[in-house]
Design an enzyme around this catalytic site. Sequence first.
Site, PDB file in Angstrom:
ATOM      1  CG  HIS A 170      -1.493   1.465   0.829  1.00  0.00           C
ATOM      2  ND1 HIS A 170      -1.262   2.032   2.493  1.00  0.00           N
ATOM      3  CD2 HIS A 170      -2.929   1.652   0.691  1.00  0.00           C
ATOM      4  CE1 HIS A 170      -2.717   2.882   2.312  1.00  0.00           C
ATOM      5  NE2 HIS A 170      -3.149   2.703   0.818  1.00  0.00           N
ATOM      6  CG  HIS A 215      -0.571  10.748   0.155  1.00  0.00           C
ATOM      7  ND1 HIS A 215      -1.261   9.222   0.257  1.00  0.00           N
ATOM      8  CD2 HIS A 215      -1.015  10.419   1.634  1.00  0.00           C
ATOM      9  CE1 HIS A 215      -2.244   8.764   0.788  1.00  0.00           C
ATOM     10  NE2 HIS A 215      -1.987   9.796   1.448  1.00  0.00           N
TER      11      HIS A 215
END
Length: 608
Positions: A170, A215
């Site tokens: 992840h 991100h």
Amino acid sequence: MEMRWFLSKIQDDFRGGKINLEKTQRLLEKLDIRCSYIHVKQIFKDNDRLKQGRITIEEFRAIYRIITHREEIIEIFNTYSENRKILLASNLAQFLTQEQYAAEMSKAIAFEIIQKYEPIEEVRKAHQMSLEGFTRYMDSRECLLFKNECRKVYQDMTHPLNDYFISSSHNTYLVSDQLLGPSDLWGYVSALVKGCRCLEIDCWDGAQNEPVVYHGYTLTSKLLFKTVIQAIHKYAFMTSDYPVVLSLENHCSTAQQEVMADNLQATFGESLLSDMLDDFPDTLPSPEALKFKILVKNKKIGTLKETHERKGSDKRGDNQDKETGVKKLPGVMLFKKKKTRKLKIALALSDLVIYTKAEKFKSFQHSRLYQQFNENNSIGETQARKLSKLRVHEFIFHTRKFITRIYPKATRADSSNFNPQEFWNIGCQMVALNFQTPGLPMDLQNGKFLDNGGSGYILKPHFLRESKSYFNPSNIKEGMPITLTIRLISGIQLPLTHSSSNKGDSLVIIEVFGVPNDQMKQQTRVIKKNAFSPRWNETFTFIIHVPELALIRFVVEGQGLIAGNEFLGQYTLPLLCMNKGYRRIPLFSRMGESLEPASLFVYVWYVR
């Protein structure tokens, strides 16, 4: 005989008289004796009688014996030696059969072991083994706890992809937290080297029409998408031949999605799966059929059949910008929470999505009625945990048919992880963890995927694959339990604690992870002030109801009276990958680095 051999190996190093600590370390290495510098330093200090920082040949011999002549090994040797000096080939064969549970054993195999590990030439030529040779053998890879058979791909790799646990990461691009941490190519390289087969790529529009990876809406640094996939291309199949899935978190405009599609095709070429395989028109292919292939996981326009029919036409011709196209081609328009901004899917990128189409999970009933074989779901850990408690049978039925990815909840801004075992217990194929964050969850991840040659694919147990099975991890009604007995004999050159008051005070915890009824742990007493060669000789027994899902974790801790115990090292592996007999357990740091020669010495026995 051993004395003559020993002196012949070291006397040249003492022609100038005494030797210092550094030369002592080098001489031990020359003799193929592994010893950490911190322990050599202490033993050197204890045996330097004149405290001048230099030792004689006799003092070196004393150091050598302290390091190599372990009491527990001598006891085993003497049990099988007829004269306590040498083992005949027949004695060695007897030991291997009775203690090590060697399935196939003969004098010829015993001869091979003697030839490989016996350092004294005259003993070796007589097809015998000295204590020196036996010690080297017991310290070798052949006597590790982890089975040699599990070091290679041995499972059937021709089942459909949904029948396997798949090593998954992840936020692979992060090497720290999710708010301020840097994005780094090392995240991808490191994960691939560890056998990870599903990588997450968070894609956003970048300057100069170059998609970037980071991100979103945070201060994490950015990487070029093309640079990321070039690194993946270089390392994708270094550890494993089996397919790599690129899970795209796609936030890009259609224009930059087309750039992504171009980059993917230019970088991966023939390795990129861009059409159905002839033999798999309506079922997921196997890892074997997809060897050395890159699969793109993303939203998709239309069906596989429509994509297949469209191949050869201009893929830039239609990005499905019209809202009226939504009814005909599901997945064109996406909404993020309550925002009305729609995300359009570029046909060029959509056409690269074949067997891993990302589809939002609605309900198990909806999936049973409408979900296609090539559609995968991603479910957050909180929702997945709730479903696993309330609808466990439906969840397992779902994971039998469809690839299901579980990912950490959004509030884990520190990149912490959940325990993956609870989702492996219900057959979830892709349990995605933050590989950059050390700790128990990653120890379990690394331990589980040691199996099957570290290929990143592990065949799920039959009860998580077969439609007639009514398996419930919280209510085991049938099966064949294993009784596991572990005698924890000793430690070998354990790491020292950072505490100044209790250096060398160590204990071992043995933990079992699996279905809820199998979760348990036991621990040894504390051995004081002896990290070099602590002796426990304690026996522990575990009843394990579902051994196919069980992981065994050995943890070494330093006792802390005020601040709590200090983690020193660990080793985790699947129960069914454990050898029986006298075995050595190598230890690894919190970051997953080898602490060799630090290890544990155990005797393992189990019966079903």
